[in-house]
Design a protein around this motif. Sequence first.
Motif, PDB file in Angstrom:
ATOM      1  N   CYS B 309       0.815  -1.223   0.000  1.00 44.83           N
ATOM      2  CA  CYS B 309       0.000   0.000   0.000  1.00 44.83           C
ATOM      3  C   CYS B 309       0.846   1.269   0.000  1.00 44.83           C
ATOM      4  CB  CYS B 309      -0.906  -0.007   1.220  1.00 44.83           C
ATOM      5  SG  CYS B 309      -1.933   1.445   1.371  1.00 44.83           S
ATOM      6  N   CYS B 312      -2.730   5.840  -1.017  1.00 47.11           N
ATOM      7  CA  CYS B 312      -3.312   6.848  -1.904  1.00 47.11           C
ATOM      8  C   CYS B 312      -4.768   7.110  -1.555  1.00 47.11           C
ATOM      9  CB  CYS B 312      -3.201   6.394  -3.355  1.00 47.11           C
ATOM     10  SG  CYS B 312      -4.260   4.981  -3.731  1.00 47.11           S
ATOM     11  N   CYS B 315      -8.847   3.277  -2.830  1.00 42.03           N
ATOM     12  CA  CYS B 315      -9.786   2.205  -2.451  1.00 42.03           C
ATOM     13  C   CYS B 315     -10.892   2.772  -1.571  1.00 42.03           C
ATOM     14  CB  CYS B 315      -9.044   1.075  -1.740  1.00 42.03           C
ATOM     15  SG  CYS B 315      -8.133   1.570  -0.270  1.00 42.03           S
TER      16      CYS B 315
HETATM   17  S1  SF4 Z   1      -5.876   1.902  -3.205  1.00 45.37           S
HETATM   18 FE1  SF4 Z   1      -5.954   1.572  -0.995  1.00 45.37          FE
HETATM   19  S2  SF4 Z   1      -4.783  -0.291  -0.675  1.00 45.37           S
HETATM   20 FE2  SF4 Z   1      -4.244   0.446  -2.731  1.00 45.37          FE
HETATM   21  S3  SF4 Z   1      -2.460   1.724  -2.425  1.00 45.37           S
HETATM   22 FE3  SF4 Z   1      -4.177   3.083  -2.327  1.00 45.37          FE
HETATM   23  S4  SF4 Z   1      -4.695   3.186  -0.131  1.00 45.37           S
HETATM   24 FE4  SF4 Z   1      -3.365   1.420  -0.415  1.00 45.37          FE
END
Ligand code: SF4
Lengths: 271, 471
Positions: B309, B312, B315
């Motif tokens: 992770c 970002c 999700c």
């Molecule tokens: S989408 Fe969620 S799990 Fe994937 S890198 Fe970004 S914060 Fe981490």
Amino acid sequence: MPPIPDTIYFFGTCLVDLMYPQAGVSAMQLIQRAGVKVIFPPAQTCCGQPAWNSGYRDEARSVARAQIALFPKPIPIVIPSGSCAGMMKVHYPELFAGQADEAQALDVANRVYELTEFLVDVLHIELQDLGEPVTVAVHTSCSARREMGVADKIESLLGQLSNVQRVEHARKPECCGFGGTFAVKEPEISAAMVLDKVTHIRHAQPDRLISQECGCLLNIGGTMEKQGDAIPHQHIAEFLWERTSMASTSLSQRTDRSLSVVEGNTTEGTP
Amino acid sequence: MTSTFRTTVRANLAKPEVRANFYRAMDGLMTRRLDQFPDKAELERLRTQSMAIRANALSKLPELLETLEANLTRNGIQVHWAETPEQGNQIVQAILERHNAKSIIKGKSMVSEEMGMNHFLEALGIECLESDLGEFIIQLDGETPSHIIMPAIHKNRVQIAKLFHEKFPDIPYTEDVDELTQMARRILRDKFYATTVGLSGVNFMVAETGTLCLVENEGNGRMSTTAPSVHIAVTGIEKVVESLSDVPPLLSILTRSATGQPITTYFNMISSPRKPGEKDGPEEVHLVLLDNGRSNIYSDPELLATLRCIRCGACINHCPVYVRIGGHSYGTVYPGPIGSILEPQKAGLDVHGELAQASTLCGACSEVCPVRIPIPSILNRLRYDGVRRDTANTNTVGSGKRRTLSEAATWKTWAWAATHPTIYHAGSTLATHFKGMLPTNLGAWTTVRSAPKLAESTLHQQVKNLGVDHE
Ligand code: SF4
């Protein structure tokens, strides 16, 4: 492109069996009409997904193992559900990794098709619309969309029907909140999700709601009904059969038509 | 039994204003992300590349951490290791005490939230001031972040305006976003110069060069790391990458996935304290590396992907559950899909295992994750760990603790019926025959839905009644 097979196995799924049998009947009729023989192994029960998603892997495995034994021939297995197809195609290999019967599980996984995928990619089905003009909204299940990657198939099937107009609704790719046991374990969140979904669909004012997933239909349809002023909903197989055969929507009439489904052997002996 | 999670969820679902704030914000973020990736093939290529960079770093984590420490030390950055949040806090406390510092100014850092640093330091009489605008807002209101990128996303403009007016009654009331931002900036600006110790998080640590990279938009990160004479960076041990060339692809996919920005406003690369003859920068730079359960996650090949992770938040932005219940419902530092896999692993399945259930497994999270973390698979694994019997074969904290006799018995019975077709079908036939007698009130299901209706006859019966041949 896989060749068109002579014969396929049909796995009906437990929701179709109990709640939406007409979807299963229509799906088999569509396949037969294209000249393909259908085997319906009568000993089939459930793909094992509920236990798998709940973390009960041993129980899921024993149920899955019983299903795997029902499909010995090297022919496609067609399933009128994205999530049960996803279970067999994506999760059986995980569930049986390192097990003695891993090879059989992989073999089954490789032969699994979600119904709309099979109709479009394998059968290259050509549909002639015999129905009255109608507008439909489409709800694609998350497993069909993401796990199986076949969300476009239902759209392309509907696109072949000249009198069917598709209407779009907001947040179409978003989950309806069913999620199998999620709807039971997290009822409040699930309710919030499905109520929003219903609002978006109603806003688009379709005559009907079409999906390839009975779980989603049960969730969205049940909510519309409880809230009043339900939009009729149908599984894609039933809708396609109705549009292209001009069959009446009444179940008894439709099953009177000659349907020659071949039942396969059971593991427990034939009933 | 109603858990805290369920109680909070219920309370938050009942706040239409908060739900609307989330819904609006998330719609905007999803559109902005989508606009950043017009070419789907390019996006998929970049995702694979980013996943590979992170997977490579994790595959040699111990060795990269050693290289990192050696290079940071050579550059004059002091490295500290903390196994637990308490140890991390004590390290920070010791640094503050050495400088006689009675306050600290903080840039955004989720790891400091993980450590409960503000709470810890304030109990020692040390003032902690959040300088990230979102963090500043929630600190004023005595709250915790509800999102890892946008801590105050649960509040709308009017709520923030009212909050500012309540806390700073001397300043005229305004709902103008620019004016509110300026107001916060003015309040914070002097503090940067008056405070000896600044704190920040870290986005990437480069092992080969001993560089700390910090991504931010407001300039407060740059201020926190340069104006005070001491800079403390805190981060998790997993944030390391092997080489400098790993950074550009990750940075590019990070900003576009997070806020839909093609590029970040500030990108800081910290490679040493102020050198003789240099005009600015802190005289001391410290890095606190927190484990807090990460090496345990690291030891399981199936769960290791959790550590890829890059925080970002994509999700979270795409999660249909998060958008309805909001970040505070999770009761954890990291909310949403990443929180639902990370927190149960850190704190144990007995503590936060319920979060692994709070997902429909729709896969929207893994569809957008820039480093392709298979979040639904990890959730499935955690559900398994929660109820498994053979706990000897897993490292996951709290394994088997969610197993209840009644649930286990239910699944056992179900599996028995589903492997005995005659019984299974007799059951479903009976059900369809006597459907009039079935309950119409199915508890939670029927609060918003009508009860599922059984068909007149099952598919099995219909197939049979057609008098078809057996093969
Ligand atoms: S989408 Fe969620 S799990 Fe994937 S890198 Fe970004 S914060 Fe981490």
